[in-house]
Design a protein around this motif. Structure first.
Motif, PDB file in Angstrom:
ATOM      1  N   UNK A 107       8.838  23.138  -1.378  1.00 42.69           N
ATOM      2  CA  UNK A 107       9.091  21.701  -1.231  1.00 42.69           C
ATOM      3  C   UNK A 107       7.823  20.892  -1.487  1.00 42.69           C
ATOM      4  N   UNK A 108       6.690  21.386  -0.953  1.00 40.87           N
ATOM      5  CA  UNK A 108       5.405  20.711  -1.202  1.00 40.87           C
ATOM      6  C   UNK A 108       5.041  20.745  -2.677  1.00 40.87           C
ATOM      7  N   UNK A 109       5.335  21.866  -3.334  1.00 39.30           N
ATOM      8  CA  UNK A 109       5.035  21.971  -4.762  1.00 39.30           C
ATOM      9  C   UNK A 109       5.866  20.983  -5.565  1.00 39.30           C
ATOM     10  N   UNK A 110       7.113  20.786  -5.152  1.00 37.55           N
ATOM     11  CA  UNK A 110       7.973  19.827  -5.847  1.00 37.55           C
ATOM     12  C   UNK A 110       7.423  18.413  -5.699  1.00 37.55           C
ATOM     13  N   UNK A 111       6.971  18.074  -4.481  1.00 38.09           N
ATOM     14  CA  UNK A 111       6.401  16.749  -4.242  1.00 38.09           C
ATOM     15  C   UNK A 111       5.174  16.507  -5.114  1.00 38.09           C
ATOM     16  N   UNK A 112       4.301  17.523  -5.170  1.00 40.45           N
ATOM     17  CA  UNK A 112       3.095  17.417  -5.991  1.00 40.45           C
ATOM     18  C   UNK A 112       3.434  17.310  -7.469  1.00 40.45           C
ATOM     19  N   UNK A 113       4.341  18.139  -7.942  1.00 38.15           N
ATOM     20  CA  UNK A 113       4.716  18.124  -9.359  1.00 38.15           C
ATOM     21  C   UNK A 113       5.406  16.820  -9.731  1.00 38.15           C
ATOM     22  N   UNK A 114       6.194  16.274  -8.801  1.00 43.41           N
ATOM     23  CA  UNK A 114       6.888  15.022  -9.080  1.00 43.41           C
ATOM     24  C   UNK A 114       5.896  13.856  -9.222  1.00 43.41           C
ATOM     25  N   UNK A 115       4.852  13.857  -8.346  1.00 40.39           N
ATOM     26  CA  UNK A 115       3.826  12.809  -8.429  1.00 40.39           C
ATOM     27  C   UNK A 115       3.069  12.899  -9.757  1.00 40.39           C
ATOM     28  N   UNK A 116       2.716  14.128 -10.163  1.00 36.51           N
ATOM     29  CA  UNK A 116       2.009  14.324 -11.426  1.00 36.51           C
ATOM     30  C   UNK A 116       2.884  13.908 -12.607  1.00 36.51           C
ATOM     31  N   UNK A 117       4.178  14.217 -12.522  1.00 36.34           N
ATOM     32  CA  UNK A 117       5.090  13.863 -13.604  1.00 36.34           C
ATOM     33  C   UNK A 117       5.233  12.343 -13.747  1.00 36.34           C
ATOM     34  N   UNK A 118       5.358  11.636 -12.618  1.00 38.77           N
ATOM     35  CA  UNK A 118       5.489  10.174 -12.673  1.00 38.77           C
ATOM     36  C   UNK A 118       4.247   9.514 -13.269  1.00 38.77           C
ATOM     37  N   UNK A 119       3.082  10.059 -12.893  1.00 34.81           N
ATOM     38  CA  UNK A 119       1.839   9.538 -13.441  1.00 34.81           C
ATOM     39  C   UNK A 119       1.740   9.796 -14.943  1.00 34.81           C
ATOM     40  N   UNK A 120       2.122  11.011 -15.351  1.00 34.49           N
ATOM     41  CA  UNK A 120       2.080  11.360 -16.777  1.00 34.49           C
ATOM     42  C   UNK A 120       3.092  10.540 -17.564  1.00 34.49           C
ATOM     43  N   UNK A 121       4.233  10.261 -16.954  1.00 36.85           N
ATOM     44  CA  UNK A 121       5.254   9.476 -17.637  1.00 36.85           C
ATOM     45  C   UNK A 121       4.778   8.048 -17.879  1.00 36.85           C
ATOM     46  N   UNK A 122       4.088   7.462 -16.890  1.00 36.35           N
ATOM     47  CA  UNK A 122       3.544   6.109 -17.062  1.00 36.35           C
ATOM     48  C   UNK A 122       2.507   6.069 -18.180  1.00 36.35           C
ATOM     49  N   UNK A 123       1.607   7.069 -18.195  1.00 36.78           N
ATOM     50  CA  UNK A 123       0.588   7.127 -19.246  1.00 36.78           C
ATOM     51  C   UNK A 123       1.244   7.273 -20.617  1.00 36.78           C
ATOM     52  N   UNK A 124       2.285   8.089 -20.672  1.00 37.31           N
ATOM     53  CA  UNK A 124       2.972   8.314 -21.952  1.00 37.31           C
ATOM     54  C   UNK A 124       3.604   7.014 -22.467  1.00 37.31           C
ATOM     55  N   UNK A 125       4.264   6.288 -21.582  1.00 38.52           N
ATOM     56  CA  UNK A 125       4.881   5.027 -22.000  1.00 38.52           C
ATOM     57  C   UNK A 125       3.814   3.998 -22.434  1.00 38.52           C
ATOM     58  N   UNK A 126       2.691   3.968 -21.719  1.00 33.03           N
ATOM     59  CA  UNK A 126       1.626   3.018 -22.046  1.00 33.03           C
ATOM     60  C   UNK A 126       1.047   3.323 -23.428  1.00 33.03           C
ATOM     61  N   UNK A 127       0.694   4.585 -23.674  1.00 34.13           N
ATOM     62  CA  UNK A 127       0.095   4.945 -24.955  1.00 34.13           C
ATOM     63  C   UNK A 127       1.100   4.835 -26.097  1.00 34.13           C
ATOM     64  N   UNK A 128       2.356   5.040 -25.797  1.00 37.20           N
ATOM     65  CA  UNK A 128       3.373   4.899 -26.825  1.00 37.20           C
ATOM     66  C   UNK A 128       3.443   3.438 -27.304  1.00 37.20           C
ATOM     67  N   UNK A 129       3.341   2.501 -26.337  1.00 34.60           N
ATOM     68  CA  UNK A 129       3.345   1.079 -26.697  1.00 34.60           C
ATOM     69  C   UNK A 129       2.079   0.706 -27.473  1.00 34.60           C
ATOM     70  N   UNK A 130       0.935   1.251 -27.016  1.00 35.63           N
ATOM     71  CA  UNK A 130      -0.322   0.971 -27.703  1.00 35.63           C
ATOM     72  C   UNK A 130      -0.300   1.514 -29.130  1.00 35.63           C
TER      73      UNK A 130
END
Length: 363
Positions: A107-130
């Motif tokens: 469960x802790x691993x899922x929480x950690x992986x989910x936080x990393x995924x959300x952060x990576x998703x934001x970066x991906x959307x930002x760079x895609x727009x740039x």
């Protein structure tokens, strides 16, 4: 002749007279013994056109031996042998402290992986727009895309690990696979359970099969849906049955072919594990033979250790114990292979205990 010798002769004569009197008493006792009233039957030989009879055991149609894939101590057993259970009812629980700890880690691993995924998703959307605005290079977008996909994969792996742990929890709670009764219990509370180790056995008491072994020289004539007769001597009952399955191989059954027969008329008196004899219909030239056979009532047999015999009637109207060799059983009769010939008279029942030489009163 002196007096001493005369006394010796007189004493010897007295002893011989006493012995003779005792022998006479024995003869009188034997001759005056009360005759035993018996029923007899004259042995005849018949052409062996009878049905094939084989022995087997009764099994519940629905039966299951329950085990676990985990190693752990049994916390509690909620049922006893003979209890009626419903489908899905909890039967046994195994300590799962280590599995609960592993679940918390996942469960802790899922929480950690989910936080990393959300952060990576934001970066991906930002760079895609740039990149679309020509403010970021292709390499920068590729790097961010790779990070995004890796974070997504880690989150998915953590979720699948959670599913695996949840599935293992099912093996800590053993439940009834169907409605039935608890037939056997192989473990006690506090005992260590190992993967694959039998824990409980559950079976349905409503439907039963009979498993028999058929010789290879007649198996070709045994067909599915063939009607048979089943005799269960322990409850003195006979039933109709139908061949359900015929094994195609005898490799693992010692040259005998396994045949499963379904009882058409289940009864409450039947229990799995009982012995039964199954009579297959006559199949001329295969199951039956044209040889002459002698069958006698099974109740006439006498068993002493490994020996089997019966009592015959002598010309002096006395009982004589005869040892014989027997063959197959057919209903209430047993085949005699040697030790008896047609035309002899045998005793089928008596109103007293028989013994060699006993005088008989034939009904």
């Amino acid at each position: 002749m002196n007096t001493k010798h005369i006394y010796k002769i007189i004493a010897l004569s007295v002893i011989l007279s006493l012995v003779s009197c005792k022998e006479d008493d024995k003869k009188i006792t034997l001759n005056d013994a009360t005759p035993i009233t018996v029923s007899v039957e004259t042995v005849t030989s018949n052409s062996d056109n009878s049905a094939l009879t084989v022995s087997g055991s009764i099994e519940a149609t629905n039966n299951a031996t329950l085990s676990t894939r985990l190693m752990g101590y049994v916390d509690r057993i909620y049922v006893d042998v003979g209890d009626v259970v419903t489908k899905g009812q909890l039967l046994l629980s195994i300590n799962s402290s280590d599995l609960k700890a592993k679940s918390a880690q996942v469960t802790a691993s899922i929480t950690e992986a989910n936080a990393a995924f959300q952060n990576a998703e934001k970066d991906y959307q930002r760079f895609k727009n740039l990149f679309e605005e020509n403010s970021a290079s292709q390499k920068e977008l590729d790097d961010i895309t790779a990070r995004y996909n890796m974070a997504k994969a880690r989150l998915e792996a953590a979720k699948q690990m959670k599913n695996e742990v949840d599935a293992q929890f099912a093996y800590t709670n053993i439940r009834a696979p169907f409605k039935g009764i608890v037939a056997a219990k192989y473990i006690e509370a506090g005992t260590l359970a190992n993967p694959g180790m039998p824990l409980l056995s559950v079976e349905s008491p409503d439907n039963f099969d009979v498993m028999v072994r058929v010789p290879e020289h007649v198996i070709s004539k045994v067909k599915p849906n063939m009607d048979v007769r089943i005799n269960v001597s322990s409850i003195n009952a006979r039933f109709n049955g139908k061949v359900k399955e015929v094994s195609a191989s005898s490799t693992l059954s010692g040259g005998q072919y396994l045949v499963k027969i379904t009882l058409k008329e289940p009864t409450k008196n039947i229990r799995s594990g009982m012995f039964a004899s199954v009579e297959f219909p006559t199949i001329e030239g295969d199951i039956a033979s044209a040889s002459q056979s002698i069958f006698i009532p099974t109740k006439a047999l006498v068993h002493k250790g490994q020996l089997t015999g019966l009592y015959t009637v002598s010309q002096q109207n006395t009982a004589i114990l005869r040892w014989i060799r027997i063959g197959r059983s057919m209903g209430e009769n047993t085949e005699v292979l040697s030790g008896l010939t047609a035309g002899e008279t045998i005793i089928t029942s008596s109103q007293g205990k028989l013994y060699n030489g006993a005088k008989l009163n034939i009904k």
